[in-house]
Structure formats: C-alpha cells, structure tokens
Write a protein that holds these residues in place. Structure first.
Motif, PDB file in Angstrom:
ATOM      1  N   HIS A  38       0.865  -1.173   0.000  1.00  0.00           N
ATOM      2  CA  HIS A  38       0.000   0.000   0.000  1.00  0.00           C
ATOM      3  C   HIS A  38       0.902   1.224   0.000  1.00  0.00           C
ATOM      4  O   HIS A  38       2.091   1.137   0.336  1.00  0.00           O
ATOM      5  CB  HIS A  38      -0.930   0.005   1.216  1.00  0.00           C
ATOM      6  N   THR A  77       1.197   5.494   4.250  1.00  0.00           N
ATOM      7  CA  THR A  77      -0.037   6.038   4.805  1.00  0.00           C
ATOM      8  C   THR A  77      -0.067   5.760   6.301  1.00  0.00           C
ATOM      9  O   THR A  77       0.369   4.686   6.732  1.00  0.00           O
ATOM     10  CB  THR A  77      -1.269   5.348   4.166  1.00  0.00           C
ATOM     11  N   PRO A  78      -0.580   6.674   7.132  1.00  0.00           N
ATOM     12  CA  PRO A  78      -0.791   6.340   8.540  1.00  0.00           C
ATOM     13  C   PRO A  78      -1.587   5.042   8.653  1.00  0.00           C
ATOM     14  O   PRO A  78      -2.545   4.819   7.893  1.00  0.00           O
ATOM     15  CB  PRO A  78      -1.582   7.535   9.070  1.00  0.00           C
ATOM     16  N   GLU A  89      -3.830   3.790  10.424  1.00  0.00           N
ATOM     17  CA  GLU A  89      -5.281   3.788  10.618  1.00  0.00           C
ATOM     18  C   GLU A  89      -6.031   4.304   9.391  1.00  0.00           C
ATOM     19  O   GLU A  89      -7.270   4.170   9.316  1.00  0.00           O
ATOM     20  CB  GLU A  89      -5.665   4.631  11.842  1.00  0.00           C
ATOM     21  N   ASP A  90      -5.297   4.857   8.411  1.00  0.00           N
ATOM     22  CA  ASP A  90      -5.946   5.405   7.228  1.00  0.00           C
ATOM     23  C   ASP A  90      -5.854   4.492   6.009  1.00  0.00           C
ATOM     24  O   ASP A  90      -6.407   4.819   4.953  1.00  0.00           O
ATOM     25  CB  ASP A  90      -5.327   6.762   6.874  1.00  0.00           C
ATOM     26  N   VAL A  91      -5.141   3.386   6.111  1.00  0.00           N
ATOM     27  CA  VAL A  91      -5.071   2.435   4.996  1.00  0.00           C
ATOM     28  C   VAL A  91      -6.459   1.836   4.786  1.00  0.00           C
ATOM     29  O   VAL A  91      -7.095   1.368   5.744  1.00  0.00           O
ATOM     30  CB  VAL A  91      -4.031   1.328   5.263  1.00  0.00           C
ATOM     31  N   SER A  92      -6.940   1.852   3.561  1.00  0.00           N
ATOM     32  CA  SER A  92      -8.290   1.348   3.300  1.00  0.00           C
ATOM     33  C   SER A  92      -8.360  -0.159   3.507  1.00  0.00           C
ATOM     34  O   SER A  92      -7.354  -0.871   3.388  1.00  0.00           O
ATOM     35  CB  SER A  92      -8.718   1.687   1.874  1.00  0.00           C
ATOM     36  N   GLU A  93      -9.550  -0.628   3.796  1.00  0.00           N
ATOM     37  CA  GLU A  93      -9.732  -2.067   3.974  1.00  0.00           C
ATOM     38  C   GLU A  93      -9.425  -2.811   2.681  1.00  0.00           C
ATOM     39  O   GLU A  93      -8.852  -3.911   2.704  1.00  0.00           O
ATOM     40  CB  GLU A  93     -11.154  -2.374   4.422  1.00  0.00           C
ATOM     41  N   ASP A 104      -7.189  -1.963   0.388  1.00  0.00           N
ATOM     42  CA  ASP A 104      -5.731  -2.057   0.252  1.00  0.00           C
ATOM     43  C   ASP A 104      -5.156  -3.083   1.222  1.00  0.00           C
ATOM     44  O   ASP A 104      -4.239  -3.836   0.882  1.00  0.00           O
ATOM     45  CB  ASP A 104      -5.086  -0.692   0.489  1.00  0.00           C
ATOM     46  N   ARG A 122       4.632   4.174   8.330  1.00  0.00           N
ATOM     47  CA  ARG A 122       3.644   4.444   7.284  1.00  0.00           C
ATOM     48  C   ARG A 122       3.541   3.338   6.235  1.00  0.00           C
ATOM     49  O   ARG A 122       2.857   3.487   5.239  1.00  0.00           O
ATOM     50  CB  ARG A 122       3.918   5.801   6.610  1.00  0.00           C
TER      51      ARG A 122
END
Length: 248
Positions: free
Chosen positions: A91, A94-95, A97-101, A103, A148
């Motif tokens: 991915h 990205t922080p 907690e912000d990685v999409s499900e 991804d 990240r």
C-alpha cells in the motif's frame, strides 16, 4: 550451471526482482515457469529466454488460478523442484489507521495468502518426491519496519515466520524453505514504497543503506540461485538479508 536439471516456478516473474531471478535461473541451467498476473510481460520475457522458459498467467491470490498454474508446470515437466514466491504488492505510505480495507485485503491476499495457496498446490508433490526447495521473497520491512508502511511490514514479517515454520515442518520430507529479505530496489514497487520518486526521496532512502545503493534484480537472482541450488543443501529456515547493511 548450478541449476541444471531443475525446474522452477517463479511468481511475479515478469518484472523486477522476479525477472532477475528468472534470468539467473535460466543462465544456470534451470527450466523456468514465469508465472505472473501480466500475461504479456510473462510471454515477452519467456520469449527472450528461449527454450528455457514458459509463461503462465496466474492470480496468486486465487486458489483455482494457483492450482491451474501448478498443473500446467507438472504437465509440462513432470516435476517441480523449486518454487519462488516472489509476487508481492504494497500500500502507499499512509498512517496505519488510514489504509483502506481494500488495500489491506489486497496486501494480505497477494503477500500472505499466496504462500498458503502455492503450498497447498505444490507441497504434496514435493513430499512425494522427498525433495524440493521453496524460496519466499520477504523484505527488510519484515525485520526493521519503516513508518507508514505498517501493514506491508506486517505481511513481510508474517512471510519470514511462515518460512521458518514451513522449514521446520517440511525438513523431514526433504523440502527446504528459506526467505530472502531485500531492501527496496529498482523495481515497479519503488515509487510506491517512497510515495514519490524524486531525487530528494531517493537520497533520503539511500542514506539508510550503508552500501549506498538499492538492491538490484541481479542481486536477488544471485542470492536466490545459491539458496535454491544443491550448494545450500544444509540451509533451511533462514531469512537472508540482501540489503547492503540496511538492517544492521
């Protein structure tokens, strides 16, 4: 010609580290299946390798596709000596907690589930032959994680542990399992690791590698060739760092 007489499936073999492993294996005498989700890239590289390689389109996250890949190799050669689980994704930085499900699920499916699926498809054959070698392409991210990239890091840590667990279980059956841990290299994933490919980002990244350069496909091919050759017959369960000192 350290791999003369051996057959090998290399997933993600059409580009990057996988292509480097393909080139080295064929140069050392192996017959290779270039298994990739990109059928055109796989065929192009297979054509360059001549009679030493065949191409196979595969989605390593799909059980039916992996089973079809294994059948094609066995139908062609009658035996598979080496499996290189090289296909991988990441991915973007990205922080966590912000990685999409979506991804997250893709990283798990391609980097982790694929190892399970290829094992289901090929380990019984290797057990029957009392011989075989599995090489899982992990990463320094699984040893010394970068911020990240948390879920990618975790998937590669999983792969290292899976390699060791597989090695312990399969040793009595004559099957060796190892992992390679490259630092980032000149592959299609480099931009994804860095977030952006600029001279500044490259300099920042390279500053963490004591030798001062990225891993190359040739580096990976050389290390993979050794671990999959009979010269490494006493080596199983290792996670070899090919990283220019990154993890020191």
């Amino acid at each position: 010609m350290r791999l003369t007489g051996k057959t090998a499936i290399i997933t993600g073999g059409a580009s990057g580290f996988g292509a480097g492993i393909v080139r080295k294996f064929t140069a050392e005498g192996a017959k290779v299946m270039i298994a990739d989700i990109d059928p055109f890239g796989a065929r192009d590289l297979a054509d360059q390798m001549g009679d030493h390689a065949i191409a196979c389109e595969v989605d390593v996250s799909d059980e039916a596709s992996v089973a079809s890949m294994a059948r094609a190799a066995l139908d062609t050669w009658g035996h598979v000596d080496v499996l290189v689980n090289n296909a991988g994704v990441t991915h973007l930085p990205t922080p966590l907690e912000d990685v999409s499900e979506a991804d997250f699920d893709r990283v798990v499916a391609v980097n982790m589930k694929s190892v399970y699926l290829t094992a289901r498809a090929l380990v019984p054959h290797m057990k029957d032959n009392k011989s075989g070698c599995i090489l899982n392409i992990a990463s320094t991210a699984g040893i010394s994680p970068r911020p990240r990239l948390s879920w990618y890091n975790a998937s590669k840590g999983w792969m290292i542990t899976a390699s060791k667990a597989m090695a312990v279980e399969l040793a009595a059956d004559g099957v060796r399992v190892n992992a390679l841990c490259p630092v980032a290299g000149e592959t299609p994933l480099l931009k994804s690791f860095m977030g952006e490919d600029t001279p500044e980002m490259r300099a920042k990244f390279l500053a963490t590698i004591p030798i001062g350069r990225f891993s190359t496909p040739q580096d990976m091919g050389n290390a993979a060739c050794y671990l999959c050759s009979d010269e490494a017959s006493m080596i199983t369960g290792t996670a070899l760092e090919v990283d220019g000192g990154r993890c020191i």
